[in-house]
Design a protein around this motif. Structure first.
Motif, PDB file in Angstrom:
ATOM      1  N   LEU A 133       1.280  -2.221   0.237  1.00 50.68           N
ATOM      2  CA  LEU A 133       0.618  -3.520   0.092  1.00 50.68           C
ATOM      3  C   LEU A 133       0.531  -4.267   1.422  1.00 50.68           C
ATOM      4  N   MET A 134       1.606  -4.251   2.203  1.00 48.82           N
ATOM      5  CA  MET A 134       1.604  -4.978   3.473  1.00 48.82           C
ATOM      6  C   MET A 134       0.731  -4.291   4.525  1.00 48.82           C
ATOM      7  N   ALA A 135       0.591  -2.988   4.443  1.00 47.91           N
ATOM      8  CA  ALA A 135      -0.261  -2.273   5.395  1.00 47.91           C
ATOM      9  C   ALA A 135      -1.741  -2.465   5.071  1.00 47.91           C
ATOM     10  N   ASN A 136      -2.031  -2.897   3.858  1.00 48.29           N
ATOM     11  CA  ASN A 136      -3.414  -3.086   3.418  1.00 48.29           C
ATOM     12  C   ASN A 136      -3.631  -4.520   2.953  1.00 48.29           C
ATOM     13  N   GLN A 137      -3.192  -5.456   3.768  1.00 44.15           N
ATOM     14  CA  GLN A 137      -3.297  -6.868   3.430  1.00 44.15           C
ATOM     15  C   GLN A 137      -4.745  -7.243   3.132  1.00 44.15           C
ATOM     16  N   ASN A 138      -4.923  -8.069   2.127  1.00 38.92           N
ATOM     17  CA  ASN A 138      -6.241  -8.565   1.720  1.00 38.92           C
ATOM     18  C   ASN A 138      -7.170  -7.461   1.240  1.00 38.92           C
ATOM     19  N   ALA A 139      -6.630  -6.309   0.873  1.00 42.52           N
ATOM     20  CA  ALA A 139      -7.427  -5.211   0.333  1.00 42.52           C
ATOM     21  C   ALA A 139      -7.004  -4.966  -1.108  1.00 42.52           C
TER      22      ALA A 139
END
Length: 153
Positions: A133-139
């Motif tokens: 989740l943190m590696a793909n913020q706003n996705a």
């Protein structure tokens, strides 16, 4: 990884550990797509251009497009391997042990999630979910992608 695979299948982008491309026919597009990934993924994946285009302007163009290195054909395999080792060494030295989102920090060394409200040590799967989740913020992360990345299904 081959540029055609990258261009045709979105899932390959997220799992690539490196990419070597020819500027023709679609290597430029593949390199651009890598560099447009969200977060640290855009700079984490090393790109080496392997091409017959050996003019100075071609090299400058390739590097300006986001390539980490440029090698004109023909070349010796041992030189390519040395360049891959060098890029891998640089990329691994630059890897951060923390990811941030707002005031939340995820530490990859001790699997700890912390914020101004406190901290908690995460179990393996909890850590993997937070990391995704943190590696793909706003996705938007699909259930299928989460199942594949976390549980290997």
């Amino acid at each position: 990884m081959i540029a055609n695979e990258l261009s045709n299948e979105q899932g390959h982008i997220e799992s690539a550990s490196g990419l070597w491309v020819d500027l023709m026919p679609d290597g430029v597009e593949a390199a651009k797509r890598i560099r447009m990934l969200p977060g640290e993924e855009a700079t984490r994946i090393p790109i080496i251009v392997l091409t017959a285009k050996a003019e100075t302007d071609d090299k400058i163009n390739g590097l300006d497009l986001g390539a980490d290195d440029y090698l004109a054909k023909p070349f010796e395999t041992k030189e390519l391997l040395a360049r891959i080792r060098a890029i891998t060494r640089r990329k691994s030295e630059a890897v951060s042990t923390e990811m941030k989102y707002g005031d939340c920090t995820l530490n990859s060394l001790n699997y700890e999630l912390s914020s101004s409200g406190g901290s908690v040590k995460l179990q393996n799967k909890e850590y993997q979910i937070m990391e995704l989740l943190m590696a793909n913020q706003n996705a938007i992360i699909s259930a299928e992608l989460m199942m594949e990345k976390i549980w290997g299904c």
